[in-house]
Design a protein around this motif. Structure first.
Motif, PDB file in Angstrom:
ATOM      1  N   LYS A  30      31.990  41.742  51.941  1.00 44.30           N
ATOM      2  CA  LYS A  30      31.084  41.736  53.092  1.00 44.30           C
ATOM      3  C   LYS A  30      31.383  42.895  54.032  1.00 44.30           C
ATOM      4  CE  LYS A  30      31.980  38.763  56.375  1.00 44.30           C
ATOM      5  NZ  LYS A  30      32.319  39.665  57.492  1.00 44.30           N
ATOM      6  N   THR A  31      32.624  42.848  54.552  1.00 45.67           N
ATOM      7  CA  THR A  31      32.979  43.780  55.603  1.00 45.67           C
ATOM      8  C   THR A  31      33.006  45.206  55.069  1.00 45.67           C
ATOM      9  OG1 THR A  31      34.402  42.000  56.280  1.00 45.67           O
ATOM     10  CG2 THR A  31      34.591  44.060  57.492  1.00 45.67           C
ATOM     11  N   THR A  98      42.234  49.465  61.934  1.00 52.12           N
ATOM     12  CA  THR A  98      41.113  48.853  61.239  1.00 52.12           C
ATOM     13  C   THR A  98      40.081  48.406  62.278  1.00 52.12           C
ATOM     14  OG1 THR A  98      42.060  46.650  61.366  1.00 52.12           O
ATOM     15  CG2 THR A  98      42.641  47.953  59.440  1.00 52.12           C
ATOM     16  N   THR A 100      38.707  45.639  62.902  1.00 50.41           N
ATOM     17  CA  THR A 100      39.037  44.391  63.596  1.00 50.41           C
ATOM     18  C   THR A 100      40.028  44.664  64.725  1.00 50.41           C
ATOM     19  OG1 THR A 100      38.815  43.287  61.463  1.00 50.41           O
ATOM     20  CG2 THR A 100      39.821  42.023  63.239  1.00 50.41           C
ATOM     21  N   GLU A 101      41.023  45.483  64.415  1.00 55.04           N
ATOM     22  CA  GLU A 101      42.040  45.807  65.417  1.00 55.04           C
ATOM     23  C   GLU A 101      41.444  46.589  66.578  1.00 55.04           C
ATOM     24  OE1 GLU A 101      44.831  44.573  65.372  1.00 55.04           O
ATOM     25  OE2 GLU A 101      45.626  44.346  63.355  1.00 55.04           O
ATOM     26  N   SER A 132      45.627  40.348  53.297  1.00 47.01           N
ATOM     27  CA  SER A 132      44.448  39.541  52.993  1.00 47.01           C
ATOM     28  C   SER A 132      44.798  38.205  52.380  1.00 47.01           C
ATOM     29  CB  SER A 132      43.542  40.297  52.031  1.00 47.01           C
ATOM     30  OG  SER A 132      43.137  41.475  52.615  1.00 47.01           O
ATOM     31  N   LYS A 153      48.118  36.228  65.203  1.00 47.48           N
ATOM     32  CA  LYS A 153      46.656  36.220  65.269  1.00 47.48           C
ATOM     33  C   LYS A 153      46.140  36.306  63.843  1.00 47.48           C
ATOM     34  CE  LYS A 153      45.045  41.007  65.508  1.00 47.48           C
ATOM     35  NZ  LYS A 153      46.177  41.937  65.443  1.00 47.48           N
ATOM     36  N   GLY A 154      44.973  35.777  63.634  1.00 46.63           N
ATOM     37  CA  GLY A 154      44.412  35.831  62.293  1.00 46.63           C
ATOM     38  C   GLY A 154      43.232  34.901  62.150  1.00 46.63           C
ATOM     39  N   THR A 198      35.630  35.432  63.448  1.00 42.79           N
ATOM     40  CA  THR A 198      36.453  34.816  64.487  1.00 42.79           C
ATOM     41  C   THR A 198      37.930  35.056  64.216  1.00 42.79           C
ATOM     42  OG1 THR A 198      36.542  32.729  63.310  1.00 42.79           O
ATOM     43  CG2 THR A 198      34.781  32.998  64.916  1.00 42.79           C
ATOM     44  N   GLY A 256      36.653  37.775  52.539  1.00 46.69           N
ATOM     45  CA  GLY A 256      37.843  37.127  53.073  1.00 46.69           C
ATOM     46  C   GLY A 256      37.553  36.380  54.361  1.00 46.69           C
ATOM     47  N   ASP A 257      36.324  36.492  54.824  1.00 51.54           N
ATOM     48  CA  ASP A 257      35.992  35.941  56.141  1.00 51.54           C
ATOM     49  C   ASP A 257      35.682  34.448  56.082  1.00 51.54           C
ATOM     50  OD1 ASP A 257      35.524  36.091  58.864  1.00 51.54           O
ATOM     51  OD2 ASP A 257      34.479  37.999  58.691  1.00 51.54           O
ATOM     52  N   SER A 305      38.307  34.172  50.542  1.00 49.44           N
ATOM     53  CA  SER A 305      38.868  34.408  49.218  1.00 49.44           C
ATOM     54  C   SER A 305      40.062  35.338  49.333  1.00 49.44           C
ATOM     55  CB  SER A 305      37.815  35.038  48.323  1.00 49.44           C
ATOM     56  OG  SER A 305      37.386  36.249  48.903  1.00 49.44           O
ATOM     57  N   ASN A 332      42.406  44.950  49.307  1.00 44.29           N
ATOM     58  CA  ASN A 332      42.281  43.616  48.734  1.00 44.29           C
ATOM     59  C   ASN A 332      41.205  43.525  47.658  1.00 44.29           C
ATOM     60  OD1 ASN A 332      40.256  44.058  50.579  1.00 44.29           O
ATOM     61  ND2 ASN A 332      40.225  41.958  51.368  1.00 44.29           N
ATOM     62  N   ASP A 333      40.366  44.547  47.558  1.00 41.74           N
ATOM     63  CA  ASP A 333      39.319  44.540  46.545  1.00 41.74           C
ATOM     64  C   ASP A 333      39.763  45.207  45.240  1.00 41.74           C
ATOM     65  OD1 ASP A 333      37.511  43.429  48.413  1.00 41.74           O
ATOM     66  OD2 ASP A 333      37.194  45.423  49.257  1.00 41.74           O
TER      67      ASP A 333
HETATM   68  N1  LIG Z   1      44.093  42.947  61.592  1.00 40.56           N
HETATM   69  C1  LIG Z   1      43.965  41.641  61.485  1.00 40.56           C
HETATM   70  N2  LIG Z   1      44.829  40.829  62.078  1.00 40.56           N
HETATM   71  C2  LIG Z   1      44.706  39.510  61.957  1.00 40.56           C
HETATM   72  N3  LIG Z   1      43.747  38.903  61.274  1.00 40.56           N
HETATM   73  C3  LIG Z   1      42.834  39.658  60.658  1.00 40.56           C
HETATM   74  C4  LIG Z   1      42.897  41.074  60.734  1.00 40.56           C
HETATM   75  N4  LIG Z   1      41.870  41.576  60.039  1.00 40.56           N
HETATM   76  C5  LIG Z   1      41.213  40.515  59.542  1.00 40.56           C
HETATM   77  N5  LIG Z   1      41.776  39.372  59.907  1.00 40.56           N
HETATM   78  C6  LIG Z   1      41.368  38.014  59.540  1.00 40.56           C
HETATM   79  O1  LIG Z   1      41.465  37.869  58.126  1.00 40.56           O
HETATM   80  C7  LIG Z   1      40.228  37.489  57.592  1.00 40.56           C
HETATM   81  C8  LIG Z   1      39.987  38.054  56.220  1.00 40.56           C
HETATM   82  O2  LIG Z   1      40.316  39.391  56.080  1.00 40.56           O
HETATM   83  P1  LIG Z   1      40.298  40.068  54.636  1.00 40.56           P
HETATM   84  O3  LIG Z   1      40.991  41.346  54.711  1.00 40.56           O
HETATM   85  O4  LIG Z   1      40.724  39.082  53.592  1.00 40.56           O
HETATM   86  O5  LIG Z   1      38.764  40.286  54.400  1.00 40.56           O
HETATM   87  P2  LIG Z   1      37.956  41.611  54.673  1.00 40.56           P
HETATM   88  O6  LIG Z   1      38.316  42.659  53.690  1.00 40.56           O
HETATM   89  O7  LIG Z   1      38.082  41.979  56.075  1.00 40.56           O
HETATM   90  O8  LIG Z   1      36.512  41.069  54.367  1.00 40.56           O
HETATM   91  P3  LIG Z   1      35.687  41.439  53.079  1.00 40.56           P
HETATM   92  O9  LIG Z   1      36.415  40.854  51.934  1.00 40.56           O
HETATM   93  O10 LIG Z   1      34.365  40.822  53.314  1.00 40.56           O
HETATM   94  O11 LIG Z   1      35.597  42.929  53.054  1.00 40.56           O
HETATM   95  C9  LIG Z   1      39.214  37.901  58.612  1.00 40.56           C
HETATM   96  O12 LIG Z   1      38.119  37.046  58.583  1.00 40.56           O
HETATM   97  C10 LIG Z   1      39.947  37.766  59.927  1.00 40.56           C
HETATM   98  O13 LIG Z   1      39.817  36.460  60.426  1.00 40.56           O
END
Ligand SMILES: Nc1ncnc2c1ncn2[C@@H]1O[C@H](COP(=O)(O)OP(=O)(O)OP(=O)(O)O)[C@@H](O)[C@H]1O
Ligand SMILES: [Ca+2]
Length: 588
Positions: A30-31, A98, A100-101, A132, A153-154, A198, A256-257, A305, A332-333
């Motif tokens: 997604k992201t 990133t 998100t950060e 992830s 946080k997460g 979130t 991963g969301d 996931s 993670n992909d």
């Molecule tokens: N830097 C971060 N610190 C803490 N938690 C995070 C951070 N980045 C993402 N997250 C949390 O981890 C979750 C999943 O992240 P993950 O990396 O698995 O997926 P993604 O790669 O961001 O999404 P996608 O798979 O759709 O590309 C997010 O929904 C968020 O809640």
């Protein structure tokens, strides 16, 4: 490949392009792929109060929540981060990290926080970076007034599950009762349903005897709050998903969301439909092999996931004979990209690891470019099919004509030099002419070939056999009745007849080349004048044929023909076109 570069796709292996043409499934993260990856905090729930974070009311947010909570919040944002705030060479403030950060840091700054001061105030004892699989990150601080404090946080559900206290609206730390848990969970779902990502922020005071060598605890935290981060869907994604659907390609989202965030975005992109299933990674993992296989065709969204879940899904899909394309940008992909029949990585936002594992790199990070790659792939495949159809027809006719007449009369009408010329028309020139057809939108309206598709389709057999039959019949007729037809007599009659046969045969191929431009549609002239290569090849073939017949007699064992003979042989070739068109009306 060059042409595809212009279309913003870098193909690392040429075969990959063709594979993409036969893809039946796309698993997209997604992201960063479906969304723009430009994140901003738009909602927050600090001290149990949900607030919009807009440009105008940022300052008020600070004044509304108790000061102690603001302090903790800012400390959490600026110390527990994988990002960095720097001053670049133009003297401007720049936030690295990133998306998100950076969204969180931006939020912290908008609250009037001072990142530099926060960082200097307390000493960072330990950092556990985000990954992830855990979906959270944490740090341990040594406070200026003494004592250790952990911040984490997460992913909201995961972090919240590790909290047993919460800061209430008066700024007091109170035990997390059922009512508050329900309120917070409802908030998470509310944010998620609005397609927001979130994050939950939490802290805990550690005992003084806590050794930094230990892992950062997973539970016992006090919840500071939840933030909702907006990541808008990329423009054009919805259209591209629709094109994929009409092209028989199933698009799935593997992210991963949070499941509700994923569902909201998937609905926005048109990936999630009413009869589709959205499942969470942990549930998926538990399933037995049979359950998975039964479930997978219906899964449209897989949320929360882990990298391995993405990998498992791809493996299962492949084992049920699907051709799977995976798109992704993150580390993670990588396992899934590697496992896929074709992996597509994002060029701008993609990590090196993702790009290394991919077969194609999407230079503009746009989901619609993926559709373009599929279109090119299909075009390559179909152009090769056209070429093979054309070539098989020539071969079959040349073989049968020469073989049968060698058996019956002891001589072959087509000489070695003539066959060499025919071969050139077929191989080099034919390939040039038929393989340069550009892709059309029509290609995305039919079902993908998949793994089971035969390379020589029934349609091709129909065209090949029908056209060969026609060509063989006329040439056979010329051989038997030709002398009478053209009133040929005397010692040169054999040579003239063979020249007519050769000429007719070549023109049959020239016109058949035009018919081969489209295997199914009757109108084979569509766009022909835009394909300069095709027209040039056809023109050159005809000119050379005239030269061979009229000037290269001794070399090619031919003799100049009269205008009537010319007309008849060209007409015989032309007649192949209505025949080819008629063949296309026969259903197979
Ligand atoms: N830097 C971060 N610190 C803490 N938690 C995070 C951070 N980045 C993402 N997250 C949390 O981890 C979750 C999943 O992240 P993950 O990396 O698995 O997926 P993604 O790669 O961001 O999404 P996608 O798979 O759709 O590309 C997010 O929904 C968020 O809640
Ligand atoms: Ca991603």
């Amino acid at each position: 490949m060059k042409k595809m570069m212009n279309d913003k796709a870098l193909v690392r292996h040429l075969a990959a392009c063709e594979t993409m043409g036969s893809a039946t499934n796309i698993c997209s993260d997604k992201t960063g792929t479906l969304t723009t990856n430009h994140m901003t905090v738009v909602k927050s729930c600090i001290c149990m109060d949900v607030r919009e974070v807009g440009n105008n009311n940022k300052a008020s947010l600070c004044s509304e929540i108790p000061e102690s909570a603001v302090k903790l919040l800012l400390q959490s944002i600026f110390t527990n981060t994988g990002g960095e705030i720097v001053i670049n060479k133009d003297g401007k403030r720049e936030i690295l990290g990133t998306p998100t950060e950076t969204a969180l840091l931006e939020f912290g700054l908008s609250l009037g926080g001072d990142s530099q001061a926060e960082r200097l105030a307390s000493k960072l004892v330990k950092v556990e970076p985000f990954n992830s699989t855990k979906k959270r990150m944490g740090v341990i601080l040594e406070l200026p007034e003494g004592g250790l404090r952990a911040h984490t946080k997460g992913a909201s559900e995961i972090v919240l599950a590790g909290c047993d206290k919460v800061i209430n609206s008066n700024g007091e730390v109170v035990p997390l009762d059922v009512e508050s848990i329900n309120h917070l969970n409802a908030t998470i779902n509310q944010f998620a349903n609005e397609a927001l990502r979130t994050l939950c922020l939490a802290y805990m005071e550690l005992e003084n005897d806590f050794s930094p060598d230990n892992a950062i605890p997973l539970s016992g935290y006090t919840c500071i709050g939840i933030v909702g981060i907006k990541d808008p869907v990329r423009p054009g994604v919805k259209e591209s998903v629709a094109i994929c659907r009409s092209a028989g390609i199933t698009v799935r989202m593997v992210t991963g969301d949070n499941i509700n965030t994923a569902k909201a975005i998937a609905r926005e992109c048109g990936i999630l439909t009413d009869d589709g299933i959205a499942i969470e990674g942990p549930d998926f993992r538990e399933k037995s092999q049979e359950e998975m296989l039964a479930l997978i065709p219906k899964i449209q969204v897989m949320a929360r996931s882990s990298p391995m879940d993405k990998h498992t899904l791809v493996r299962q899909l492949r084992s049920s004979d699907e051709v799977v394309a995976v798109t992704g940008d993150g580390t993670n992909d990588a396992p899934a990209l590697h496992e896929a029949d074709i992996g597509l990585a994002m060029g701008i936002s993609g990590t090196e690891v993702a790009k290394e594992s991919a077969d194609v790199i999407i230079l503009d990070d746009n989901f619609s470019t993926i559709v373009t790659v599929a279109k090119w792939g299909r075009s390559v495949y179909i152009n090769i099919q056209k070429f093979v159809q054309f070539q098989l027809t020539v071969n079959i006719v040349a073989l049968i004509v020469n073989f049968s007449s060698a058996c019956l009369t002891g001589t072959a009408p087509l000489t070695a030099v003539q066959l060499l010329w025919v071969n050139m028309i077929m191989d080099t020139l034919g390939a040039l002419a038929l393989a340069t057809e550009p892709p059309t939108d029509e290609l995305m309206k039919r079902a993908p070939v998949g793994k089971k598709g035969n390379f020589i389709s029934n349609v091709m057999w129909r065209n090949i056999l029908g056209q060969s039959f026609y060509q063989f019949m006329v040439i056979w007729y010329l051989q038997v009745k030709g002398k009478g037809m053209f009133s040929l007599e005397g010692p040169d009659s054999d040579l003239t007849l063979n020249t007519i046969i050769f000429n007719s045969f070549v023109f049959c191929q020239v016109f058949n080349e035009i018919s081969s431009r489209n295997m199914e549609e009757i109108n084979v002239f569509k766009g022909i004048l835009n394909n300069y290569v095709f027209v040039a090849v056809l023109g050159c073939t005809a000119v050379f044929q005239v030269i061979i017949i009229e000037l290269l007699g001794t070399f090619a064992s031919t003799t100049p023909l009269t205008s009537l003979q010319w007309f008849v042989s060209v007409f015989i070739g032309f007649l192949g076109m209505p025949i080819a068109a008629a063949l296309k009306t026969i259903p197979v």
